[in-house]
Write a protein that holds these residues in place. Sequence first.
Motif, short mmCIF file in Angstrom:
data_model
loop_
_atom_site.label_atom_id
_atom_site.label_comp_id
_atom_site.label_asym_id
_atom_site.label_seq_id
_atom_site.Cartn_x
_atom_site.Cartn_y
_atom_site.Cartn_z
N LYS A 59 1.38 7.61 3.20
CA LYS A 59 0.54 7.20 2.08
C LYS A 59 0.12 5.74 2.23
O LYS A 59 -1.06 5.40 2.12
CB LYS A 59 1.29 7.39 0.75
CG LYS A 59 1.57 8.84 0.38
CD LYS A 59 2.43 8.91 -0.86
CE LYS A 59 2.83 10.34 -1.18
NZ LYS A 59 3.76 10.41 -2.35
N ILE B 46 -3.60 4.10 3.40
CA ILE B 46 -4.28 3.14 2.53
C ILE B 46 -4.67 1.89 3.32
O ILE B 46 -5.80 1.40 3.23
CB ILE B 46 -3.39 2.77 1.33
CG1 ILE B 46 -3.25 3.95 0.37
CG2 ILE B 46 -3.96 1.55 0.58
CD1 ILE B 46 -2.24 3.73 -0.73
N ILE C 111 -2.46 13.93 -3.33
CA ILE C 111 -2.40 12.48 -3.51
C ILE C 111 -3.24 11.77 -2.46
O ILE C 111 -4.05 10.89 -2.78
CB ILE C 111 -0.94 11.99 -3.46
CG1 ILE C 111 -0.15 12.53 -4.65
CG2 ILE C 111 -0.88 10.46 -3.44
CD1 ILE C 111 1.35 12.33 -4.53
N LEU C 112 -3.08 12.15 -1.20
CA LEU C 112 -3.84 11.52 -0.12
C LEU C 112 -5.33 11.80 -0.25
O LEU C 112 -6.17 10.95 0.08
CB LEU C 112 -3.33 12.00 1.23
CG LEU C 112 -1.92 11.53 1.62
CD1 LEU C 112 -1.53 12.11 2.97
CD2 LEU C 112 -1.85 10.02 1.65
N ILE D 178 -6.59 9.45 -2.98
CA ILE D 178 -6.61 8.08 -2.47
C ILE D 178 -7.81 7.87 -1.54
O ILE D 178 -8.56 6.90 -1.69
CB ILE D 178 -5.30 7.77 -1.72
CG1 ILE D 178 -4.12 7.70 -2.68
CG2 ILE D 178 -5.43 6.44 -0.96
CD1 ILE D 178 -2.77 7.61 -1.99
N SER D 179 -7.98 8.78 -0.60
CA SER D 179 -9.08 8.67 0.36
C SER D 179 -10.43 8.71 -0.34
O SER D 179 -11.34 7.92 -0.03
CB SER D 179 -8.98 9.79 1.40
OG SER D 179 -7.74 9.78 2.05
N THR E 30 -11.13 7.91 -3.44
CA THR E 30 -11.33 6.67 -4.21
C THR E 30 -11.79 5.54 -3.31
O THR E 30 -12.74 4.81 -3.64
CB THR E 30 -10.03 6.28 -4.93
OG1 THR E 30 -9.63 7.33 -5.82
CG2 THR E 30 -10.22 4.99 -5.73
N GLY F 272 -6.36 0.99 -3.51
CA GLY F 272 -5.71 2.15 -2.92
C GLY F 272 -4.28 2.30 -3.41
O GLY F 272 -3.82 3.41 -3.72
N THR G 133 -4.28 3.35 -7.08
CA THR G 133 -4.65 4.77 -7.16
C THR G 133 -3.48 5.66 -6.79
O THR G 133 -3.21 6.67 -7.45
CB THR G 133 -5.84 5.06 -6.23
OG1 THR G 133 -6.96 4.26 -6.62
CG2 THR G 133 -6.23 6.53 -6.29
N MET G 134 -2.76 5.30 -5.74
CA MET G 134 -1.62 6.10 -5.30
C MET G 134 -0.57 6.22 -6.40
O MET G 134 -0.10 7.33 -6.71
CB MET G 134 -0.98 5.45 -4.06
CG MET G 134 0.31 6.14 -3.60
SD MET G 134 1.15 5.22 -2.28
CE MET G 134 1.75 3.79 -3.18
N SER H 264 4.80 -1.16 -1.66
CA SER H 264 3.38 -1.24 -2.01
C SER H 264 3.14 -2.30 -3.09
O SER H 264 2.15 -3.03 -3.04
CB SER H 264 2.89 0.12 -2.51
OG SER H 264 3.08 1.12 -1.52
#
Length: 378
Positions: free
Chosen positions: A118, A122, A168-169, A172-173, A175, A309, A312-313, A352
Amino acid sequence: MKGKIKGRPDFLLLFLTVLLVCFGLAMVFSASSSIVTFKHESPWYYALRQSIFAFAGLVIMLFFMSIPFPMWKKVAPFLLLMSLLLLVLVLIGGVNINGAKRWFFVGGFTFQPAEFTKLSLIVYLSALISKKGERIRDFKKGVLPLLVMVGFILLLIMMQPDFGTVLILFFISSTLIVIGGIDLRHLFMLSLGLVPIFIYLAFSKSYRLQRISSFLNPFDDQSGSGYQLIQSFYALAHGGFTGTGFGRSVQKLFYLPEAHTDFIFAVIGEEFGFVGTSLLVFVFFLFLWRGFTAAIRSNDPFGVMLGMGIVTMIFIQFLLNLGAVTGSLPITGVPLPFISYGGSSLILCMASTGILLSISRDNNRRWQERNNNSQEMK
């Protein structure tokens, strides 16, 4: 003089992170202490292990906070390559738990490569999209290479299988690509093409179909696919407005499966009621707001992408977990960030956050430099 200025991190963001982690440690103990004695000698078993994860996460968070965030752009390809290697290796030699090969077992602890992926994804997407600039509007040269790379990663994770992480990925991608400036016509066409794929993935496996049916009407199979969600309803209803009190949950006593992991929010709802869960949601949104603020204030496109990113995650995981526990969304097995038991997830969230704090330090450094310059001008 300018080179010596070191910006201060967002102390509110740092405080909220520590607050969430400490509350999570208390809830892991509460949710697991009563039943863990049947598997292990000490009621502190899971809480102590989570404390080790929290300490490791704190060290990593503070270390990442001290690193200038542009450094991540330089190591982005290496991080992605490492993620791909781990995702392949876990399919070959990973631990099989309940039919899924998602973990490595190392020194008495499990490690989930998908969690590391993840953050590495990002970082890589943020570096690549910020470098492309306006070229992102060109489908063949801008968007297509990103889609191929993301699609390959999602395929490896689906082979584990782990549909929750895939979602989730994907978000994220999506966004990051939208923030990067994708042509809206390309986005619309991609959405039309991806809808049937996700429908197929959702209905292609019997256990996913059961999760959807239990989400739509859990009381159709009260002792089977709907059991976990029904027990979650009972826990939230029993908590009422003010809750039963810390440690006094009934549903965690062999009724609610995964009480200290994916469904820990139900235990929080039972012990602290509507008031407690509302306060927790408020703290989460305050955390997300501070993270969002740090991201958009960055004068570096890479910093904006990287911060957005990460926010968002954490937001998507928070949303998917609460949606599953309250019956608003199908169960995906996504843990509650900072709260649920699990070392990989906790360390990822804290690491993160360390990057978010680094971005906020850079923002404050620039503000301090401008303030010093203005005073010198006077």
